[in-house]
Enzyme design. Structure first.
Site, PDB file in Angstrom:
ATOM      1  N   GLN A 162       0.849  -1.199   0.000  1.00 15.75           N
ATOM      2  CA  GLN A 162       0.000   0.000   0.000  1.00 15.75           C
ATOM      3  C   GLN A 162       0.880   1.244   0.000  1.00 15.75           C
ATOM      4  OE1 GLN A 162      -3.361  -0.675   3.131  1.00 15.75           O
ATOM      5  NE2 GLN A 162      -1.685  -2.044   3.621  1.00 15.75           N
ATOM      6  N   VAL A 217       3.550   4.100  -1.119  1.00 15.02           N
ATOM      7  CA  VAL A 217       3.822   4.812  -2.373  1.00 15.02           C
ATOM      8  C   VAL A 217       5.282   5.268  -2.412  1.00 15.02           C
ATOM      9  CG1 VAL A 217       1.438   5.601  -2.660  1.00 15.02           C
ATOM     10  CG2 VAL A 217       3.032   7.021  -1.361  1.00 15.02           C
ATOM     11  N   HIS A 230      -1.400   1.522  -4.340  1.00 14.38           N
ATOM     12  CA  HIS A 230      -1.764   2.938  -4.177  1.00 14.38           C
ATOM     13  C   HIS A 230      -0.900   3.879  -5.014  1.00 14.38           C
ATOM     14  CE1 HIS A 230      -3.810   1.930  -0.046  1.00 14.38           C
ATOM     15  NE2 HIS A 230      -4.447   1.449  -1.082  1.00 14.38           N
ATOM     16  N   CYS A 236      -6.934  14.290 -17.967  1.00 13.25           N
ATOM     17  CA  CYS A 236      -6.815  13.282 -19.042  1.00 13.25           C
ATOM     18  C   CYS A 236      -5.982  12.075 -18.624  1.00 13.25           C
ATOM     19  CB  CYS A 236      -6.246  13.915 -20.315  1.00 13.25           C
ATOM     20  SG  CYS A 236      -4.491  14.308 -20.222  1.00 13.25           S
ATOM     21  N   CYS A 275      -1.237  20.418 -17.505  1.00 15.21           N
ATOM     22  CA  CYS A 275      -1.072  19.507 -18.648  1.00 15.21           C
ATOM     23  C   CYS A 275      -1.306  20.274 -19.959  1.00 15.21           C
ATOM     24  CB  CYS A 275      -2.108  18.412 -18.492  1.00 15.21           C
ATOM     25  SG  CYS A 275      -2.109  17.159 -19.764  1.00 15.21           S
ATOM     26  N   GLY A 313       3.095  -4.399   9.080  1.00 18.35           N
ATOM     27  CA  GLY A 313       3.107  -2.945   9.282  1.00 18.35           C
ATOM     28  C   GLY A 313       1.944  -2.223   8.639  1.00 18.35           C
ATOM     29  N   THR A 314       0.785  -2.835   8.690  1.00 20.85           N
ATOM     30  CA  THR A 314      -0.410  -2.122   8.190  1.00 20.85           C
ATOM     31  C   THR A 314      -1.507  -2.153   9.254  1.00 20.85           C
ATOM     32  OG1 THR A 314      -2.203  -2.072   6.567  1.00 20.85           O
ATOM     33  CG2 THR A 314      -1.084  -4.186   6.846  1.00 20.85           C
TER      34      THR A 314
HETATM   35  N1  APR Z   1       7.071  -2.448  12.407  1.00 18.65           N
HETATM   36  C1  APR Z   1       5.839  -3.003  12.249  1.00 18.65           C
HETATM   37  N2  APR Z   1       4.703  -2.280  12.271  1.00 18.65           N
HETATM   38  C2  APR Z   1       4.805  -0.965  12.483  1.00 18.65           C
HETATM   39  C3  APR Z   1       6.050  -0.314  12.655  1.00 18.65           C
HETATM   40  C4  APR Z   1       7.219  -1.122  12.611  1.00 18.65           C
HETATM   41  N3  APR Z   1       8.435  -0.613  12.754  1.00 18.65           N
HETATM   42  N4  APR Z   1       5.826   1.008  12.819  1.00 18.65           N
HETATM   43  C5  APR Z   1       4.504   1.182  12.756  1.00 18.65           C
HETATM   44  N5  APR Z   1       3.871   0.001  12.549  1.00 18.65           N
HETATM   45  C6  APR Z   1       2.451  -0.252  12.341  1.00 18.65           C
HETATM   46  C7  APR Z   1       1.496   0.584  13.165  1.00 18.65           C
HETATM   47  O1  APR Z   1       1.244  -0.030  14.398  1.00 18.65           O
HETATM   48  C8  APR Z   1       0.262   0.633  12.273  1.00 18.65           C
HETATM   49  O2  APR Z   1      -0.602  -0.468  12.525  1.00 18.65           O
HETATM   50  O3  APR Z   1       2.185   0.101  11.000  1.00 18.65           O
HETATM   51  C9  APR Z   1       0.819   0.480  10.852  1.00 18.65           C
HETATM   52  C10 APR Z   1       0.763   1.738  10.027  1.00 18.65           C
HETATM   53  O4  APR Z   1      -0.570   2.067   9.815  1.00 18.65           O
HETATM   54  P1  APR Z   1      -1.045   3.221   8.837  1.00 18.65           P
HETATM   55  O5  APR Z   1      -0.294   4.478   9.137  1.00 18.65           O
HETATM   56  O6  APR Z   1      -2.527   3.258   8.938  1.00 18.65           O
HETATM   57  O7  APR Z   1      -0.583   2.756   7.413  1.00 18.65           O
HETATM   58  P2  APR Z   1      -1.267   1.763   6.393  1.00 18.65           P
HETATM   59  O8  APR Z   1      -1.908   0.607   7.082  1.00 18.65           O
HETATM   60  O9  APR Z   1      -0.235   1.475   5.384  1.00 18.65           O
HETATM   61  O10 APR Z   1      -2.396   2.669   5.765  1.00 18.65           O
HETATM   62  C11 APR Z   1      -3.106   2.128   4.693  1.00 18.65           C
HETATM   63  O11 APR Z   1      -4.306   4.118   4.329  1.00 18.65           O
HETATM   64  O12 APR Z   1      -3.718   6.233   4.793  1.00 18.65           O
HETATM   65  C12 APR Z   1      -4.056   5.379   3.771  1.00 18.65           C
HETATM   66  O13 APR Z   1      -3.523   5.125   1.491  1.00 18.65           O
HETATM   67  C13 APR Z   1      -2.952   5.246   2.752  1.00 18.65           C
HETATM   68  O14 APR Z   1      -1.679   3.335   2.060  1.00 18.65           O
HETATM   69  C14 APR Z   1      -2.275   3.969   3.163  1.00 18.65           C
HETATM   70  C15 APR Z   1      -3.448   3.176   3.712  1.00 18.65           C
END
Ligand code: APR
Length: 243
Positions: free
Chosen positions: A100, A102, A118, A129, A147, A186-187
Site C-alpha cells: 500500500q 507509495v 496505491h 486526461c 497539462c 506494518g499495516t
Molecule cells: N514495524 C511493524 N509495524 C509498524 C512499525 C514497525 N516498525 N511502525 C509502525 N507500525 C504499524 C502501526 O502499528 C500501524 O498499525 O504500521 C501500521 C501503520 O498504519 P497506517 O499508518 O494506517 O498505514 P497503512 O496501514 O499502510 O495505511 C493504509 O491508508 O492512509 C491510507 O492510502 C494510505 O496506504 C495507506 C493506507
C-alpha cells in the site's frame, strides 16, 4: 526469537507466498506512517489531505504536502525489513509482494514481483486526461503545473474514494487466492480493499501471520501475531529460512 512450529513448517513447505505491507515497514527508514502526527504537518490530517476534494479545494496545500514527502523519501534508504523481503522472495517461485506504500522503497531494496496498490509518489499525472507527467513539480513562482490539455497535474497516487489500478488489484487478489502463507506487515489493516486480502487468504486456508507494533482488526483472526518491529522480525524469519 521463538516462532511456533506450525509457522516454521509452513515457511519451509509453502510454494505460494504473499506479503502485504503498509506504512509500518518504512517507519524504520524514517518515513512517517499515515497515522503518525509528523512535526511540520502535525496540524493537518493526512487522511484529509489524501483526497480528491482536498486537491480541488486547495491544490497548493496538497502539493506542498506531497513535495515534502517526496523530498523526505528521496533522502531515506530501505531498512532491514525491506531487505529481508528481498531474501524471502528468493526462496519461492511464486512470491507476490503487495504494498500500500507509495514510497518505492521495496523496489529500491531489490524486491521484484511488487504490486503497488496505491501508486507511486515520485510519479505525476494529469487530473483531467490521466497523461503521465515527467517534469519536476515545483511551487516556486506561484504557479501549479498543468497539462497540455489544460488540466491540473496531480501526484500519481490513489486517494481515498478512488479506484485502485486495475492490474495491480486483480494481480493482488489472484495471488491472495492461491496463497499458502500470507504475511501482513506494518499495516493498520483498516483500508479496503487491501485490508480484505489477509481475510480472503485465511478463508481459503492460508496460514496468516501479522507483524505489527500494535494489535489491529486482523490480530484476532491470524494464526500467528508477532508483536515487534518489522526491521527486527523479518531478518529473524530469513534466518529461519536458511540458505
Ligand atoms: N514495524 C511493524 N509495524 C509498524 C512499525 C514497525 N516498525 N511502525 C509502525 N507500525 C504499524 C502501526 O502499528 C500501524 O498499525 O504500521 C501500521 C501503520 O498504519 P497506517 O499508518 O494506517 O498505514 P497503512 O496501514 O499502510 O495505511 C493504509 O491508508 O492512509 C491510507 O492510502 C494510505 O496506504 C495507506 C493506507
Amino acid at each position: 526469537m521463538d516462532f511456533p512450529q506450525a509457522f516454521l513448517d509452513v515457511l519451509h513447505a509453502a510454494k505460494r507466498v504473499v506479503v502485504l505491507t503498509g506504512a509500518g515497514i518504512s517507519k524504520e527508514s524514517g518515513v512517517p506512517t499515515f497515522r503518525d502526527k509528523d512535526g511540520l504537518w502535525a496540524r493537518y490530517d493526512p487522511l484529509e489531505l489524501a483526497t480528491v476534494q482536498a486537491f480541488l479545494d486547495n491544490p497548493r496545500l496538497v502539493w506542498e504536502w506531497y513535495l515534502y514527502r517526496r523530498n523526505l523519501i528521496r533522502d531515506v534508504s530501505p531498512n532491514p525489513g525491506h531487505l529481508a523481503l528481498v531474501e524471502i522472495e528468493k526462496h519461492y517461485d511464486d512470491f507476490t509482494l503487495i504494498t500500500q506504500n507509495v514510497d518505492g522503497l521495496h523496489r529500491r531494496a531489490g524486491s521484484e514481483n511488487i504490486l503497488e496498490l496505491h501508486g507511486n509518489i515520485v510519479l505525476s499525472k494529469c487530473f483531467e486526461c490521466g497523461a503521465r507527467f515527467d517534469g519536476e513539480v515545483t511551487l516556486e513562482g506561484g504557479g501549479l503545473p498543468s497539462c497540455h490539455c489544460g488540466g491540473r497535474i496531480r501526484p500519481d497516487v490513489v486517494w481515498f474514494g478512488e479506484t485502485l489500478p486495475e492490474k495491480a488489484l486483480s494481480g493482488a487478489f489472484e495471488a491472495t487466492n492461491r496463497a499458502e502463507l500470507f504475511l501482513s506487515i506494518g499495516t493498520s489493516a483498516l483500508v479496503h480493499p487491501a485490508a480484505s486480502m489477509p481475510l480472503v487468504a485465511k478463508q481459503i486456508g492460508a496460514y496468516l501471520v501479522e507483524v505489527n507494533l500494535e494489535p489491529t482488526p486482523l490480530t484476532g483472526v491470524c494464526d500467528f501475531y508477532v508483536h515487534g518491529k518489522s526491521g527486527e522480525i523479518l531478518p529473524e524469519i530469513v534466518k529461519r529460512l536458511g540458505p
